[in-house]
Design a protein around this motif. Structure first.
Motif, PDB file in Angstrom:
ATOM      1  N   THR A   1      17.830  -5.541 -18.307  1.00 41.97           N
ATOM      2  CA  THR A   1      18.405  -7.079 -17.813  1.00 41.97           C
ATOM      3  C   THR A   1      19.883  -6.606 -17.409  1.00 41.97           C
ATOM      4  O   THR A   1      20.787  -6.762 -18.266  1.00 41.97           O
ATOM      5  N   VAL A   2      20.089  -6.006 -16.228  1.00 38.66           N
ATOM      6  CA  VAL A   2      21.501  -5.668 -16.060  1.00 38.66           C
ATOM      7  C   VAL A   2      21.834  -6.149 -14.483  1.00 38.66           C
ATOM      8  O   VAL A   2      22.119  -5.176 -13.589  1.00 38.66           O
ATOM      9  N   PRO A   3      21.909  -7.224 -14.297  1.00 32.13           N
ATOM     10  CA  PRO A   3      22.181  -7.763 -12.918  1.00 32.13           C
ATOM     11  C   PRO A   3      23.257  -7.309 -12.306  1.00 32.13           C
ATOM     12  O   PRO A   3      23.222  -7.187 -11.009  1.00 32.13           O
ATOM     13  N   ALA A   4      24.542  -7.093 -12.830  1.00 35.98           N
ATOM     14  CA  ALA A   4      25.657  -6.529 -12.115  1.00 35.98           C
ATOM     15  C   ALA A   4      25.541  -5.169 -11.569  1.00 35.98           C
ATOM     16  O   ALA A   4      25.621  -5.050 -10.550  1.00 35.98           O
ATOM     17  N   LEU A   5      24.936  -4.312 -12.460  1.00 40.26           N
ATOM     18  CA  LEU A   5      24.843  -2.923 -12.056  1.00 40.26           C
ATOM     19  C   LEU A   5      23.341  -3.044 -11.142  1.00 40.26           C
ATOM     20  O   LEU A   5      23.599  -2.315 -10.117  1.00 40.26           O
ATOM     21  N   ASP A   6      22.355  -3.797 -11.033  1.00 36.98           N
ATOM     22  CA  ASP A   6      21.486  -3.897 -10.161  1.00 36.98           C
ATOM     23  C   ASP A   6      21.872  -4.055  -8.807  1.00 36.98           C
ATOM     24  O   ASP A   6      21.568  -3.864  -7.693  1.00 36.98           O
ATOM     25  N   ALA A   7      22.994  -5.276  -8.928  1.00 41.01           N
ATOM     26  CA  ALA A   7      23.531  -5.468  -7.690  1.00 41.01           C
ATOM     27  C   ALA A   7      24.448  -4.512  -7.109  1.00 41.01           C
ATOM     28  O   ALA A   7      24.391  -4.502  -5.692  1.00 41.01           O
ATOM     29  N   LEU A   8      25.039  -3.801  -7.870  1.00 40.58           N
ATOM     30  CA  LEU A   8      26.009  -2.751  -7.271  1.00 40.58           C
ATOM     31  C   LEU A   8      25.155  -1.557  -6.686  1.00 40.58           C
ATOM     32  O   LEU A   8      25.334  -1.193  -5.631  1.00 40.58           O
ATOM     33  N   ALA A   9      23.896  -1.466  -7.275  1.00 39.48           N
ATOM     34  CA  ALA A   9      23.295  -0.173  -6.593  1.00 39.48           C
ATOM     35  C   ALA A   9      22.575  -0.930  -5.207  1.00 39.48           C
ATOM     36  O   ALA A   9      22.408  -0.146  -4.559  1.00 39.48           O
TER      37      ALA A   9
ATOM     38  N   ASP B   1      19.595  -4.568 -25.507  1.00 41.34           N
ATOM     39  CA  ASP B   1      20.482  -5.951 -25.619  1.00 41.34           C
ATOM     40  C   ASP B   1      22.092  -5.259 -25.485  1.00 41.34           C
ATOM     41  O   ASP B   1      22.613  -6.096 -24.850  1.00 41.34           O
ATOM     42  N   LYS B   2      22.246  -4.237 -25.829  1.00 43.16           N
ATOM     43  CA  LYS B   2      23.391  -3.594 -25.515  1.00 43.16           C
ATOM     44  C   LYS B   2      23.858  -3.155 -24.001  1.00 43.16           C
ATOM     45  O   LYS B   2      24.949  -3.449 -23.631  1.00 43.16           O
ATOM     46  N   LEU B   3      22.770  -2.871 -23.501  1.00 39.82           N
ATOM     47  CA  LEU B   3      22.899  -2.476 -21.808  1.00 39.82           C
ATOM     48  C   LEU B   3      23.347  -3.845 -21.350  1.00 39.82           C
ATOM     49  O   LEU B   3      24.148  -3.938 -20.466  1.00 39.82           O
ATOM     50  N   SER B   4      22.626  -4.989 -21.546  1.00 38.85           N
ATOM     51  CA  SER B   4      23.128  -6.115 -20.950  1.00 38.85           C
ATOM     52  C   SER B   4      24.598  -6.660 -21.298  1.00 38.85           C
ATOM     53  O   SER B   4      25.212  -7.293 -20.580  1.00 38.85           O
ATOM     54  N   GLU B   5      24.904  -6.455 -22.604  1.00 37.64           N
ATOM     55  CA  GLU B   5      26.308  -6.636 -22.866  1.00 37.64           C
ATOM     56  C   GLU B   5      27.394  -5.856 -22.212  1.00 37.64           C
ATOM     57  O   GLU B   5      28.262  -6.394 -21.411  1.00 37.64           O
ATOM     58  N   MET B   6      26.808  -4.513 -21.985  1.00 35.87           N
ATOM     59  CA  MET B   6      27.795  -3.571 -21.120  1.00 35.87           C
ATOM     60  C   MET B   6      27.832  -3.981 -19.545  1.00 35.87           C
ATOM     61  O   MET B   6      28.872  -4.081 -19.063  1.00 35.87           O
ATOM     62  N   ASP B   7      26.459  -4.574 -19.260  1.00 35.08           N
ATOM     63  CA  ASP B   7      26.486  -5.002 -17.775  1.00 35.08           C
ATOM     64  C   ASP B   7      27.555  -6.164 -17.421  1.00 35.08           C
ATOM     65  O   ASP B   7      28.026  -6.383 -16.422  1.00 35.08           O
ATOM     66  N   ALA B   8      27.505  -7.012 -18.629  1.00 35.82           N
ATOM     67  CA  ALA B   8      28.596  -8.240 -18.548  1.00 35.82           C
ATOM     68  C   ALA B   8      30.059  -7.541 -18.305  1.00 35.82           C
ATOM     69  O   ALA B   8      30.615  -8.301 -17.442  1.00 35.82           O
ATOM     70  N   GLU B   9      30.116  -6.569 -19.004  1.00 33.09           N
ATOM     71  CA  GLU B   9      31.705  -5.860 -18.940  1.00 33.09           C
ATOM     72  C   GLU B   9      31.907  -5.422 -17.280  1.00 33.09           C
ATOM     73  O   GLU B   9      33.249  -5.557 -16.798  1.00 33.09           O
ATOM     74  N   VAL B  10      30.950  -4.862 -17.051  1.00 35.65           N
ATOM     75  CA  VAL B  10      30.945  -4.269 -15.547  1.00 35.65           C
ATOM     76  C   VAL B  10      31.028  -5.623 -14.444  1.00 35.65           C
ATOM     77  O   VAL B  10      32.149  -5.382 -13.644  1.00 35.65           O
ATOM     78  N   ALA B  11      30.302  -6.767 -14.757  1.00 36.14           N
ATOM     79  CA  ALA B  11      30.600  -7.804 -13.852  1.00 36.14           C
ATOM     80  C   ALA B  11      32.039  -8.341 -14.023  1.00 36.14           C
ATOM     81  O   ALA B  11      32.643  -8.778 -12.945  1.00 36.14           O
ATOM     82  N   ALA B  12      32.728  -8.360 -15.268  1.00 39.15           N
ATOM     83  CA  ALA B  12      33.912  -8.768 -15.340  1.00 39.15           C
ATOM     84  C   ALA B  12      34.969  -7.969 -14.650  1.00 39.15           C
ATOM     85  O   ALA B  12      35.947  -8.335 -13.885  1.00 39.15           O
ATOM     86  N   ARG B  13      34.763  -6.602 -14.515  1.00 40.66           N
ATOM     87  CA  ARG B  13      35.777  -5.606 -13.953  1.00 40.66           C
ATOM     88  C   ARG B  13      35.617  -5.883 -12.493  1.00 40.66           C
ATOM     89  O   ARG B  13      36.535  -5.854 -11.649  1.00 40.66           O
ATOM     90  N   LEU B  14      34.365  -6.065 -11.799  1.00 36.53           N
ATOM     91  CA  LEU B  14      34.249  -6.061 -10.507  1.00 36.53           C
ATOM     92  C   LEU B  14      34.831  -7.566  -9.988  1.00 36.53           C
ATOM     93  O   LEU B  14      35.327  -7.603  -8.984  1.00 36.53           O
ATOM     94  N   GLN B  15      34.625  -8.556 -10.882  1.00 35.00           N
ATOM     95  CA  GLN B  15      35.155  -9.684 -10.648  1.00 35.00           C
ATOM     96  C   GLN B  15      36.665  -9.647 -10.315  1.00 35.00           C
ATOM     97  O   GLN B  15      37.666 -10.406  -9.509  1.00 35.00           O
ATOM     98  N   GLU B  16      37.545  -8.922 -11.182  1.00 38.50           N
ATOM     99  CA  GLU B  16      38.751  -8.840 -11.236  1.00 38.50           C
ATOM    100  C   GLU B  16      39.322  -8.019  -9.762  1.00 38.50           C
ATOM    101  O   GLU B  16      40.134  -8.232  -9.402  1.00 38.50           O
ATOM    102  N   LEU B  17      38.360  -7.275  -9.250  1.00 39.59           N
ATOM    103  CA  LEU B  17      38.541  -6.679  -8.205  1.00 39.59           C
ATOM    104  C   LEU B  17      38.509  -7.338  -7.162  1.00 39.59           C
ATOM    105  O   LEU B  17      39.445  -7.285  -6.215  1.00 39.59           O
ATOM    106  N   GLU B  18      37.684  -8.233  -6.971  1.00 39.55           N
ATOM    107  CA  GLU B  18      37.551  -9.290  -6.003  1.00 39.55           C
ATOM    108  C   GLU B  18      38.786 -10.208  -6.143  1.00 39.55           C
ATOM    109  O   GLU B  18      39.421 -10.630  -5.129  1.00 39.55           O
ATOM    110  N   GLN B  19      39.026 -10.699  -7.086  1.00 40.55           N
ATOM    111  CA  GLN B  19      40.152 -11.680  -7.357  1.00 40.55           C
ATOM    112  C   GLN B  19      41.325 -10.985  -6.843  1.00 40.55           C
ATOM    113  O   GLN B  19      42.408 -11.702  -6.134  1.00 40.55           O
ATOM    114  N   ASP B  20      41.754  -9.568  -7.057  1.00 40.80           N
ATOM    115  CA  ASP B  20      42.814  -9.142  -6.666  1.00 40.80           C
ATOM    116  C   ASP B  20      42.748  -8.611  -5.162  1.00 40.80           C
ATOM    117  O   ASP B  20      43.816  -8.091  -4.601  1.00 40.80           O
ATOM    118  N   GLY B  21      41.839  -9.166  -4.451  1.00 35.21           N
ATOM    119  CA  GLY B  21      41.689  -8.550  -2.968  1.00 35.21           C
ATOM    120  C   GLY B  21      41.560  -7.107  -2.967  1.00 35.21           C
ATOM    121  O   GLY B  21      41.940  -6.601  -1.752  1.00 35.21           O
TER     122      GLY B  21
END
Length: 622
Positions: A55-63, A208-228
């Motif tokens: 269950t890694v939606p952020a990484l699946d979306a990146l792929a 479970d840990k893969l899912s937690e890591m995926d949430a960290e990836v989502a947060a970094r990608l969101q920061e990238l979006e927020q910063d334009g």
């Protein structure tokens, strides 16, 4: 009036065209930002790679937006050696950085590649793990800390920013209490693991840990979006080696070397994208994590230096696809080992240079994992099937697997005549690789340091006059095939001028067995006084097992003396203590003394000090 309007229009069009040309040139000269997202101890167990339990939606979306590579290998199945290759673009066996948590000097011409980006104007940050087997020189990072971020760069400055997630690390899989989110009953237990509640629980916690890591990836990608910055940043996600469970992390099997690699290239930099790039594309190109360094230089417009062994897979300096991938296993924490692996698009070949050792040999850190403990208990109770039991038996000198039909690599085809041509082809490819990269793993660790003197290990490796690597490899290859017909040649090797040849010759006689050792007892006994610890320890190992009572006594005394790091250094002490542990009851006469030998002092690098202590505890436990 009409002519004047016409002239103004033509002038305006010319200005617009000039602006457009200038803007085009600016874009052509513009360099992309690069965001690295790495995670520890996880293979391609992601939805994008076909794992339905993940269950890694952020990484699946990146792929889905970018390209995923499906045949990617780490250069080593454990963090520090793997990261050592990643940060330099040079195999750890060429720089001497192959042994776990060693600290060896890195000097010209080899450099950590972010320094080259920094010199080209990039802002380089690392958050936060380094864990290289070379000390980090000044000038590699603008900042390497828990707060390092692209946001602290100068306005408009291109950045190379690394964020390393430790959430999936081996140590997090075994943390208890933990309430599973993924159902242990639904996970796939590979055939080499026993199917028990403990094993299923560890695998579920890994997901479970893969899912937690995926949430960290989502947060970094969101920061990238927020910063334009999303439209100007190439995003690269990778895992540093395979899953942190036994026979994954630390081993040269698919579970230990296969890693995910996902690359997203925004439209404005699509010219830099890998061949065949497109949303959701899967590439079967063979890629090593060793290739990341030259690839990042390439996308930044920097030609990778000639000394890099990696091969860029995107950007203007991309090279042709690889025919082979290679990886190595060397000292893992406190236990000595050397194995090499090579694969093409279908077959995996492993050459074990310590076939006397079991895959599951005791490692203190590894045995903290519940899966390891229950697996070993079932072995002791005789309750494993043949595939599961193989982990606890001595290794075969050679292993060959057809990954198309056996993706878990559990059916060794090396002895099957039907695969003789494939075996020969893989042997030749590995030999060419070891000699071409000047593999320092063929030297005992203590020997590498003694013979390099004031030079870096890399300088030693490249000195073909000082290091007769082909002769050493030939001896090591002969020694570890356990053929009685080689005993006479190995006995002759005991008197060779090169200490590595003497080391492998002594080990080879020990591997052949009692008859070979007894015939060569006199020259082996002479090696107990060898000036180099490697041959001395190998001879002591052979005579402690198969010598007469006096020879056994002298051998144990030699091992005990060498186990004191004050005599020959920390690496020699580890080598001697490792053999004492492997001797088992044969070491009982010196066990009490070996368990209390001196601990390494402050003259030994901090990262290596704990290993003597772990070996002493193993000696005390019998």
């Amino acid at each position: 009036m009409t002519a004047r309007v016409s002239w103004l229009r033509r002038a305006a069009c010319a200005v617009i065209a000039l602006i457009a040309v200038s803007a085009g040139r600016a874009r052509a000269q513009e360099r992309p930002n690069i965001l690295w997202l790495s995670s520890e101890d996880n293979g391609p167990q992601l939805g994008a790679y076909g794992d339905r339990n993940s269950t890694v939606p952020a990484l699946d979306a990146l792929a889905a937006r970018g390209i995923r590579f499906t045949r990617v290998w780490a250069a080593a199945p454990v963090c520090a050696p793997s990261r050592t290759a990643i940060i330099t673009g040079v195999l750890q066996q060429s720089t001497g950085g192959m042994h776990m948590r060693s600290e060896v000097p890195l000097g010209a011409p080899v450099r950590m590649f972010p320094a080259l980006l920094r010199e080209a104007g990039y802002y380089t940050t690392n958050n936060v793990k380094e864990d290289y087997n070379h000390p980090t020189p000044a000038g590699v990072w603008d900042e390497s800390s828990r707060t390092a971020h692209w946001r602290t760069r100068r306005p408009g400055q291109p950045f190379f920013a690394v964020f390393n997630s430790v959430t999936t690390h081996e140590s997090q899989i075994r943390v208890r209490p933990h309430t599973p989110v993924h159902d242990p009953a639904s996970v796939r237990v590979p055939p080499y693991h026993p199917d028990t509640p403990e094993v299923r629980r560890d695998w579920a916690q890994y997901y479970d840990k893969l899912s937690e890591m995926d949430a960290e990836v989502a947060a970094r990608l969101q920061e990238l979006e927020q910063d334009g910055l999303a439209a100007s940043t190439i995003v690269v996600y990778w895992g540093d080696h395979g899953v942190g469970l036994p026979r994954g992390k630390r081993w040269l099997y698919p579970a230990g070397l296969d890693v995910p690699l996902i690359v997203y290239v925004p439209e404005r930099f699509r010219v830099l994208a890998p061949e065949g790039y497109g949303p959701g594309v899967a590439s079967d190109r063979l890629v090593s994590l060793l290739d990341l360094a030259p690839t990042m230089l390439s996308v930044a417009g920097i030609r990778p230096p000639e000394w890099m062994q990696g091969r860029a897979f995107m950007g203007p300096h991309a090279g042709p696809p690889r025919d082979w991938l290679a990886a190595g296993r060397d000292r893992m924490d406190e236990r000595v080992d050397m194995s090499r692996a090579i694969r093409d698009g279908r077959h995996l070949y492993i050459r074990n240079f310590h076939p006397e050792r079991a895959q599951g040999e005791y490692l203190a850190y590894m045995f903290e994992m519940p899966t390891t403990q229950v697996w070993k208990a079932l072995h002791d109770a005789g309750r494993l099937d043949a595939v599961q039991e193989a982990f606890w038996q001595e290794k075969s000198p050679e292993e060959l697997y057809d990954l198309a039909t056996d993706p878990d690599a559990v059916r060794n085809l090396a002895g099957d005549p039907a695969h003789a041509l494939t075996l020969a082809r893989c042997r030749a490819a590995l030999r060419a690789h070891l000699l071409g990269t000047r593999d320092l793993g063929l030297l005992p660790e203590t020997d590498m340091h003694r013979r390099r003197g004031e030079r870096t290990p890399y300088e030693l490796a490249m000195d073909t006059a000082a290091l007769p690597l082909e002769r050493i490899l030939d001896t090591a290859d002969m020694a570890t095939r356990r053929r009685s017909g080689d005993a006479a040649r190995l006995q002759a090797g005991l008197a060779d001028a090169d200490p590595a040849v003497r080391y492998w010759s002594a080990l080879g006689l020990r591997l052949i067995g009692a008859g070979a050792v007894r015939v060569a007892a006199a020259p082996l006994q002479a090696l107990l006084a060898d000036r180099d610890p490697g041959p001395r320890v190998a001879a002591a190992d052979a005579l402690a097992r198969y010598g007469d009572p006096v020879q056994r006594r002298d051998s144990l005394a030699t091992l005990l003396a060498t186990a004191d790091y004050r005599r020959d250094g920390n690496h020699a002490a580890m080598l001697a203590l490792d053999v004492i542990v492997a001797l088992g009851p044969l070491a009982d006469p010196i066990r009490a003394e070996a368990a209390v030998v001196a601990e390494p002092g402050k003259d030994v690098p901090l990262r290596e000090q704990e290993y003597v202590g772990r070996l002493k505890k193993a000696v005390a436990k019998k």
